[in-house]
Design a protein around this motif. Structure first.
Motif, mmCIF file in Angstrom:
data_model
loop_
_atom_site.group_PDB
_atom_site.id
_atom_site.type_symbol
_atom_site.label_atom_id
_atom_site.label_comp_id
_atom_site.label_asym_id
_atom_site.label_seq_id
_atom_site.Cartn_x
_atom_site.Cartn_y
_atom_site.Cartn_z
ATOM 1 N N PHE A 187 8.978 5.679 -69.569
ATOM 2 C CA PHE A 187 8.795 6.407 -68.101
ATOM 3 C C PHE A 187 7.403 5.635 -67.391
ATOM 4 C CE2 PHE A 187 10.743 10.887 -68.709
ATOM 5 C CZ PHE A 187 12.085 10.165 -68.597
ATOM 6 N N THR A 188 6.422 5.283 -68.269
ATOM 7 C CA THR A 188 4.938 5.046 -67.855
ATOM 8 C C THR A 188 4.838 3.721 -68.051
ATOM 9 O OG1 THR A 188 4.042 5.545 -69.856
ATOM 10 C CG2 THR A 188 4.320 7.444 -68.579
ATOM 11 N N ASP A 189 5.486 2.669 -68.959
ATOM 12 C CA ASP A 189 5.159 1.602 -68.995
ATOM 13 C C ASP A 189 3.432 1.394 -69.692
ATOM 14 O OD1 ASP A 189 7.181 0.221 -68.182
ATOM 15 O OD2 ASP A 189 6.647 -0.124 -66.195
ATOM 16 N N SER A 190 3.176 2.634 -70.260
ATOM 17 C CA SER A 190 2.050 2.538 -71.084
ATOM 18 C C SER A 190 2.269 2.911 -72.385
ATOM 19 C CB SER A 190 1.083 3.794 -70.416
ATOM 20 O OG SER A 190 -0.207 3.966 -71.000
ATOM 21 N N LYS A 191 1.374 2.453 -73.167
ATOM 22 C CA LYS A 191 1.732 2.615 -74.809
ATOM 23 C C LYS A 191 0.756 3.895 -75.263
ATOM 24 C CE LYS A 191 3.908 -1.140 -75.527
ATOM 25 N NZ LYS A 191 5.508 -1.240 -75.557
ATOM 26 N N VAL A 192 1.464 4.528 -76.429
ATOM 27 C CA VAL A 192 0.535 5.535 -77.066
ATOM 28 C C VAL A 192 -0.498 4.907 -77.895
ATOM 29 C CG1 VAL A 192 0.753 7.409 -78.952
ATOM 30 C CG2 VAL A 192 2.546 7.036 -77.299
ATOM 31 N N CYS A 193 -1.617 5.446 -77.701
ATOM 32 C CA CYS A 193 -2.973 5.024 -78.407
ATOM 33 C C CYS A 193 -3.729 5.698 -79.335
ATOM 34 C CB CYS A 193 -3.916 4.397 -77.324
ATOM 35 S SG CYS A 193 -4.598 5.592 -76.270
ATOM 36 N N GLU A 194 -3.184 6.984 -79.608
ATOM 37 C CA GLU A 194 -3.756 7.863 -80.385
ATOM 38 C C GLU A 194 -2.659 8.951 -80.608
ATOM 39 O OE1 GLU A 194 -7.807 9.320 -79.750
ATOM 40 O OE2 GLU A 194 -6.718 11.124 -79.553
ATOM 41 N N VAL A 195 -2.482 9.217 -81.941
ATOM 42 C CA VAL A 195 -1.785 10.238 -82.679
ATOM 43 C C VAL A 195 -2.229 11.046 -83.435
ATOM 44 C CG1 VAL A 195 0.440 8.995 -82.264
ATOM 45 C CG2 VAL A 195 -0.739 8.605 -83.990
ATOM 46 N N SER A 196 -1.818 12.539 -83.659
ATOM 47 C CA SER A 196 -2.461 13.383 -84.755
ATOM 48 C C SER A 196 -1.255 14.519 -84.814
ATOM 49 C CB SER A 196 -3.970 13.948 -84.114
ATOM 50 O OG SER A 196 -3.706 14.361 -82.862
ATOM 51 N N ALA A 323 2.347 8.506 -86.526
ATOM 52 C CA ALA A 323 2.313 10.120 -86.405
ATOM 53 C C ALA A 323 2.677 10.676 -87.711
ATOM 54 C CB ALA A 323 3.034 10.415 -85.285
ATOM 55 N N GLN A 324 3.606 10.325 -88.576
ATOM 56 C CA GLN A 324 3.753 11.172 -89.734
ATOM 57 C C GLN A 324 2.661 10.948 -90.727
ATOM 58 O OE1 GLN A 324 7.912 11.027 -91.610
ATOM 59 N NE2 GLN A 324 6.959 9.369 -92.608
ATOM 60 N N GLU A 325 1.950 9.902 -90.654
ATOM 61 C CA GLU A 325 0.892 9.445 -91.591
ATOM 62 C C GLU A 325 -0.238 10.457 -91.106
ATOM 63 O OE1 GLU A 325 -2.115 6.353 -92.912
ATOM 64 O OE2 GLU A 325 -0.301 5.616 -92.023
ATOM 65 N N ALA A 326 -0.568 10.656 -89.960
ATOM 66 C CA ALA A 326 -1.471 11.401 -89.532
ATOM 67 C C ALA A 326 -1.466 12.946 -89.868
ATOM 68 C CB ALA A 326 -1.600 11.248 -87.843
ATOM 69 N N ILE A 327 -0.230 13.366 -89.678
ATOM 70 C CA ILE A 327 0.216 14.626 -90.031
ATOM 71 C C ILE A 327 -0.060 14.856 -91.482
ATOM 72 C CG2 ILE A 327 2.191 16.314 -90.490
ATOM 73 C CD1 ILE A 327 3.027 15.100 -87.364
ATOM 74 N N GLU A 328 0.458 14.061 -92.270
ATOM 75 C CA GLU A 328 0.218 14.213 -93.712
ATOM 76 C C GLU A 328 -1.057 14.244 -94.293
ATOM 77 O OE1 GLU A 328 2.615 11.058 -94.953
ATOM 78 O OE2 GLU A 328 4.603 11.949 -94.877
ATOM 79 N N LYS A 329 -2.071 13.389 -93.594
ATOM 80 C CA LYS A 329 -3.338 13.002 -93.993
ATOM 81 C C LYS A 329 -4.095 14.042 -93.231
ATOM 82 C CE LYS A 329 -2.738 8.353 -95.481
ATOM 83 N NZ LYS A 329 -3.259 7.134 -95.671
ATOM 84 N N ASN A 330 -3.658 14.970 -92.239
ATOM 85 C CA ASN A 330 -4.463 15.649 -91.409
ATOM 86 C C ASN A 330 -5.711 14.878 -90.743
ATOM 87 O OD1 ASN A 330 -5.311 18.087 -90.102
ATOM 88 N ND2 ASN A 330 -6.583 18.806 -91.843
ATOM 89 N N THR A 331 -5.282 13.953 -90.075
ATOM 90 C CA THR A 331 -6.162 12.878 -89.368
ATOM 91 C C THR A 331 -5.759 12.766 -87.930
ATOM 92 O OG1 THR A 331 -7.793 11.106 -89.567
ATOM 93 C CG2 THR A 331 -5.357 11.017 -90.374
ATOM 94 N N ILE A 332 -6.768 11.667 -87.501
ATOM 95 C CA ILE A 332 -6.457 11.268 -86.146
ATOM 96 C C ILE A 332 -6.138 9.627 -86.248
ATOM 97 C CG2 ILE A 332 -7.175 10.723 -83.737
ATOM 98 C CD1 ILE A 332 -8.728 13.535 -83.932
ATOM 99 N N ILE A 333 -5.174 9.230 -85.778
ATOM 100 C CA ILE A 333 -5.054 7.876 -86.131
ATOM 101 C C ILE A 333 -5.043 7.062 -84.719
ATOM 102 C CG2 ILE A 333 -3.610 5.777 -86.707
ATOM 103 C CD1 ILE A 333 -2.432 7.499 -89.056
ATOM 104 N N ARG A 334 -5.649 5.931 -84.441
ATOM 105 C CA ARG A 334 -5.866 5.208 -83.149
ATOM 106 C C ARG A 334 -5.264 3.989 -83.614
ATOM 107 N NH1 ARG A 334 -10.560 8.349 -83.556
ATOM 108 N NH2 ARG A 334 -11.020 9.669 -81.902
ATOM 109 N N LEU A 335 -4.319 3.587 -82.419
ATOM 110 C CA LEU A 335 -3.283 2.622 -82.835
ATOM 111 C C LEU A 335 -4.245 1.259 -81.981
ATOM 112 C CD1 LEU A 335 -1.395 5.006 -82.683
ATOM 113 C CD2 LEU A 335 0.424 3.254 -81.827
#
Length: 335
Positions: A187-196, A323-335
């Motif tokens: 939709f945006t031509d932009s990338k996800v850069c952070e997941v939690s 995102a699955q890893e961030a959920i499992e580890k209860n952390t924020i992951i920056r791509l």
């Protein structure tokens, strides 16, 4: 018109949806339906006019009648089946996600890029007319700058065995999340850069988290969340809302409309400046399986890129894995 011979591997829920939508087309002949449960394969063959059925797909990989293989099996099997198809020159339409972990996903992409076969990954929403319409509306500035996305896809599980088997491979945020991460980037031509996010087992016997919420931030500043739960105690919900600086767009599938389902999906555009609502009835098929096959045939005949491309597929897949890893580890992951 060339008639393409197709083998469908996996005659469960998603395999039957493929068969239901393609078996009667003039340019399609179902050669074989394959499932580890022979009765399922036999029933699918009788119902959808397959010439043959069985439990062993390998003997059809050297069959000249088969041009295309549809991989509709559990996630962990996608990579090994793809390898065998590539070795035998069979084009592939593979269900998502491409793998259950990042390393296998990378190997999947390597095979796609280095082999002579054409491979399309089944990101079905790319072929959905309502999502295509909403993308056009957002990109034309109908709601100004997109700032927030709210997405919910919960399943009230009655078929416990089916969803338990799905959970053995991955959590809902990976299995279904790849769709909506891809949608946002498309939709945006932009990338996800952070997941939690957060996750839990509502059913303590579940092999993986059966409830997840992924939160994300995109490079263009848009933020949002994707909620996915598979549990007998959760209410079935499907909510998609796109909020911008000038208004919002919401989508209700025709199957979930309270009234006027005959009109198709319900797209509502709210203008925040005037306070006015615009109702758009959009005739759309939620899962256009034949549309995907036609895209793959176009790739074969005209050497076109897939929709989505394998690069877009992998971008959404990698983000969902993290995102699955961030959920499992209860952390924020920056791509």
């Amino acid at each position: 018109m060339k008639k393409y011979g197709i083998m469908v591997i996996g005659c469960g829920h998603i395999g039957r949806q493929h068969l239901k939508n393609i078996y009667y087309r003039d340019n399609i002949q179902i050669i074989a339906t394959i499932d580890k449960d022979e009765e399922s394969a036999k029933l699918a063959a009788r119902k959808y006019g397959s010439l043959e059925y069985g439990t062993d797909y390998r003997k059809y990989l050297t069959d000249d009648r088969v041009d295309i293989v549809i991989i509709a099996t559990y996630t962990v099997t996608h990579l090994p089946i793809l390898k065998e198809c590539a070795e035998n020159g069979k084009h592939v339409l593979c269900e998502k996600p491409i793998a259950s972990n990042l390393a296998d996903g990378e190997e999947f992409v390597r095979i796609v890029k280095t082999s002579k076969i054409k491979v399309l990954v089944a990101h079905i929403l790319r072929h959905n007319k309502s999502y295509i319409k909403i993308r056009e509306m957002i990109r034309s500035g109908a709601i100004g700058e997109l700032k927030t996305v709210r997405m919910v896809q919960n399943h009230h599980v009655l078929d416990v065995e089916r969803f338990s088997n799905l959970l053995k491979d991955c959590s809902p945020v990976l299995d279904c999340g790849v769709h909506y991460i891809d949608v946002m980037q498309w939709f945006t031509d932009s990338k996800v850069c952070e997941v939690s996010g957060v996750g839990t087992k509502i059913d303590s016997s579940a092999p993986n988290n059966d409830y997840t919420i992924m939160t994300f931030r995109m490079e263009n500043g848009c933020v949002g969340y994707y909620e996915a739960g598979w549990n007998r105690n959760i209410e079935s919900q499907n909510m998609k809302e796109f909020i911008g600086t000038k208004g919002r767009i919401s989508l209700v599938l025709k199957e979930m409309r309270a009234n006027d389902r005959e009109e198709g999906d319900l797209i509502t555009l709210y203008n925040g400046e005037s306070g006015e609502y615009r109702i758009i009835n959009n005739d759309s098929q939620y899962k256009d399986m034949y549309g995907q096959v036609c895209t793959l045939i176009d790739m074969i005949e005209n050497n076109t890129e897939g929709n989505p491309t394998i690069e877009s597929v992998f971008s959404a897949f990698k983000t969902a894995c993290l995102a699955q890893e961030a959920i499992e580890k209860n952390t924020i992951i920056r791509l």
